[in-house]
Design a protein around this motif. Structure first.
Motif, PDB file in Angstrom:
ATOM      1  N   UNK A   9       1.680   0.204 -53.814  1.00 49.21           N
ATOM      2  CA  UNK A   9       1.467  -0.231 -52.776  1.00 49.21           C
ATOM      3  C   UNK A   9       2.254   0.115 -51.439  1.00 49.21           C
ATOM      4  N   UNK A  10       3.674   0.658 -51.922  1.00 50.72           N
ATOM      5  CA  UNK A  10       4.540   0.977 -51.077  1.00 50.72           C
ATOM      6  C   UNK A  10       4.180   2.238 -50.385  1.00 50.72           C
ATOM      7  N   UNK A  41      -3.261  -9.382 -52.251  1.00 54.24           N
ATOM      8  CA  UNK A  41      -1.823  -9.250 -51.617  1.00 54.24           C
ATOM      9  C   UNK A  41      -1.681  -8.003 -50.883  1.00 54.24           C
ATOM     10  N   UNK A  42      -1.858  -6.918 -51.970  1.00 57.28           N
ATOM     11  CA  UNK A  42      -1.726  -5.626 -51.410  1.00 57.28           C
ATOM     12  C   UNK A  42      -2.575  -5.266 -50.316  1.00 57.28           C
ATOM     13  N   UNK A  43      -3.712  -5.613 -50.238  1.00 56.86           N
ATOM     14  CA  UNK A  43      -4.468  -5.532 -48.998  1.00 56.86           C
ATOM     15  C   UNK A  43      -3.929  -6.023 -47.996  1.00 56.86           C
ATOM     16  N   UNK A  44      -3.483  -7.061 -47.664  1.00 50.93           N
ATOM     17  CA  UNK A  44      -2.691  -7.761 -46.683  1.00 50.93           C
ATOM     18  C   UNK A  44      -1.456  -7.129 -46.227  1.00 50.93           C
ATOM     19  N   UNK A  45      -0.632  -6.406 -47.269  1.00 51.88           N
ATOM     20  CA  UNK A  45       0.405  -5.852 -47.037  1.00 51.88           C
ATOM     21  C   UNK A  45       0.170  -4.568 -46.189  1.00 51.88           C
ATOM     22  N   UNK A  46      -1.115  -3.685 -46.786  1.00 53.45           N
ATOM     23  CA  UNK A  46      -1.210  -2.591 -46.271  1.00 53.45           C
ATOM     24  C   UNK A  46      -1.616  -2.688 -44.644  1.00 53.45           C
ATOM     25  N   UNK A  47      -2.533  -3.637 -44.595  1.00 47.68           N
ATOM     26  CA  UNK A  47      -3.339  -3.764 -43.191  1.00 47.68           C
ATOM     27  C   UNK A  47      -2.214  -4.456 -42.052  1.00 47.68           C
ATOM     28  N   UNK A  80     -10.567  -3.847 -53.276  1.00 50.63           N
ATOM     29  CA  UNK A  80      -9.999  -5.143 -53.824  1.00 50.63           C
ATOM     30  C   UNK A  80     -11.127  -5.325 -54.854  1.00 50.63           C
ATOM     31  N   UNK A  81     -12.319  -5.475 -54.557  1.00 50.82           N
ATOM     32  CA  UNK A  81     -13.742  -5.866 -55.526  1.00 50.82           C
ATOM     33  C   UNK A  81     -13.626  -5.090 -56.605  1.00 50.82           C
ATOM     34  N   UNK A  82     -13.246  -3.733 -56.631  1.00 45.15           N
ATOM     35  CA  UNK A  82     -13.032  -2.846 -57.710  1.00 45.15           C
ATOM     36  C   UNK A  82     -11.947  -3.064 -58.504  1.00 45.15           C
ATOM     37  N   UNK A  83     -11.076  -3.951 -58.338  1.00 51.81           N
ATOM     38  CA  UNK A  83      -9.717  -4.152 -58.845  1.00 51.81           C
ATOM     39  C   UNK A  83      -8.906  -3.018 -58.837  1.00 51.81           C
ATOM     40  N   UNK A  84      -8.949  -2.205 -57.877  1.00 55.15           N
ATOM     41  CA  UNK A  84      -8.112  -1.121 -57.615  1.00 55.15           C
ATOM     42  C   UNK A  84      -6.768  -1.506 -56.839  1.00 55.15           C
ATOM     43  N   UNK A  85      -7.078  -2.459 -56.174  1.00 59.23           N
ATOM     44  CA  UNK A  85      -5.804  -3.215 -55.208  1.00 59.23           C
ATOM     45  C   UNK A  85      -5.996  -4.603 -55.148  1.00 59.23           C
ATOM     46  N   UNK A  86      -4.886  -5.180 -55.042  1.00 60.44           N
ATOM     47  CA  UNK A  86      -5.027  -6.627 -55.159  1.00 60.44           C
ATOM     48  C   UNK A  86      -5.220  -7.352 -53.922  1.00 60.44           C
TER      49      UNK A  86
END
Length: 407
Positions: free
Chosen positions: A105-106, A50-56, A42-48
């Motif tokens: 993200x899917x 929101x995307x982090x929350x969805x994956x976890x 997320x810090x590297x802007x490779x994942x948002x």
């Protein structure tokens, strides 16, 4: 000195236990490291965010779906085989999370469901496999050693991840957690138990129901599980939601959050080390008293105290949680019918882990409706009173259906 067997042989010199311990440690490192790696993405802007929350969330869903199924399979077949296939599934799915990073993200979420399922399948199988690999007289020490490894990983995983991130990409680190799952799959030894023959036509739900009925035969188990669920629903949720905000708003620094969580882990390490050697006469009551100590965590957030008091409260909470965990796991392995141990353990993990996200979902709206102080006061009250109520249940004194002291 390491704990010794009844015959004088230190448990750390048992190759089978070392393999089991190494496998559980590898799975713990993989479990704890992945969220931090994704956070760096997320810090590297490779994942948002929101995307982090969805994956976890997907990983958590996979965990909760797999736990009851794995409990049945680990009792029906070989516990070692369940660990093997669960670890391999997580190991093979992890590179797909890396592949989807920055692309889909899917895909990451679908792979995270499988990784979570592997994690969920391993938990009851590892619990039951411990009872097969370690003799009854040394299970307390073995469980303490395993929980020590779990607590160390909570310290090592974030620091190691941050250090490795200076020289490795997020993609490489994610794949590295897959290699840890591979170690978790292949390292544990075979158990001594002969798997039960598969019963044709028996529904998995019916077999899980057998585990529930076995749990109901042990009043101390139901009472302890209810107390644990209450503490997780309130105390853990208060820690996750309130601690960061109190640190920011009252003390003006995020160092309070880091210090409190570090103190909690240090306290838990001390608790695990203590329980490896100390066996109180009323071990059930002592364990429940330890669980009640978690009430000091929300209580310290309620009062305008010095940060050092908050740190001390969290250290006490960490100490107490291991005073509960080690006797709890040991008693479950001792008292529950070995044929049903994985199913009863899966019920334990399903309730305790399943209520954590529910508590988080309820706490924030409760704070909006009533404010921080009433909510934190209620959380502290529940943490203190639920274990006390469980201690009143017959058989809770020794975590045993027998009134005599069991070792």
């Amino acid at each position: 000195m390491p704990p010794e067997s009844p015959g004088g042989r230190p448990v750390w010199r048992e190759p089978s236990f070392l393999r089991l311990w190494s496998g559980t440690t590898a799975s713990g490192l993989a479990t704890w490291a992945l969220p931090f790696v994704l956070g760096l993405a997320v810090l590297d802007h490779a994942l948002s965010a929101t995307g982090l929350g969805v994956v976890l969330a997907a990983r958590t869903a996979g965990f909760l779906l797999a736990v009851p199924v794995a409990g049945v399979l680990a009792d029906r077949y070989s516990r070692r085989a369940v660990v093997l296939w669960a670890g391999l599934a997580a190991a093979l799915a992890t590179p797909l999370i890396a592949l989807g990073l920055g692309r889909s993200v899917l895909l990451m979420s679908a792979a995270a469901v499988v990784v979570g399922a592997g994690q969920g399948a391993c938990r009851p199988a590892f619990q039951a496999l411990t009872a097969e690999v370690v003799d009854a007289g040394r299970r307390r020490q073995a469980n303490a050693a395993i929980t020590l490894a779990v607590r160390v990983t909570t310290l090592v995983a974030p620091a190691a991840t941050a250090l490795l991130a200076t020289v490795l990409s997020s993609w490489t680190l994610i794949v590295g957690t897959g290699l840890l799952w591979l170690l978790a799959a292949i390292l544990p030894p075979p158990g001594r138990r002969t798997p039960a023959a598969e019963r044709a036509g028996t529904l998995m739900l019916a077999e899980f129901g057998e585990g529930v009925r076995e749990a109901r035969r042990h009043p101390w188990f139901l009472a302890g599980l209810a107390a644990l669920a209450a503490v997780i629903f309130t105390g853990y949720s208060a820690t996750a939601v309130a601690l960061p905000l109190v640190g920011r708003d009252r003390y003006g620094t995020e160092a309070v959050l880091a210090g409190a969580l570090t103190a909690y882990t240090v306290g838990a390490l001390a608790g695990a080390a203590l329980t490896a050697r100390w066996q109180p006469r009323a071990q059930g009551w002592t364990a429940l008293a330890g669980l009640a100590l978690y009430g000091f965590a929300p209580l310290s957030l309620l009062l305008p105290v010095h940060p050092a008091v908050v740190f001390a409260a969290y250290a006490v909470a960490g100490l107490g949680i291991e005073l509960f965990n080690v006797p709890w796991f040991t008693a479950t392995q001792r008292e529950v019918d070995p044929r049903l141990l994985a199913r009863v353990s899966s019920l334990d993990f399903l309730v305790s882990y399943g209520l954590a996200p529910v508590g988080l979902a309820f706490l924030a709206p409760a704070v909006d409706a009533f404010g921080w102080q009433p909510v934190l006061a209620l959380c502290a009250l529940v943490c203190f009173s639920a274990p006390a109520a469980a201690a009143l249940v017959p058989t809770s004194r020794h975590f045993s259906r027998s009134e005599r002291i069991r070792v």
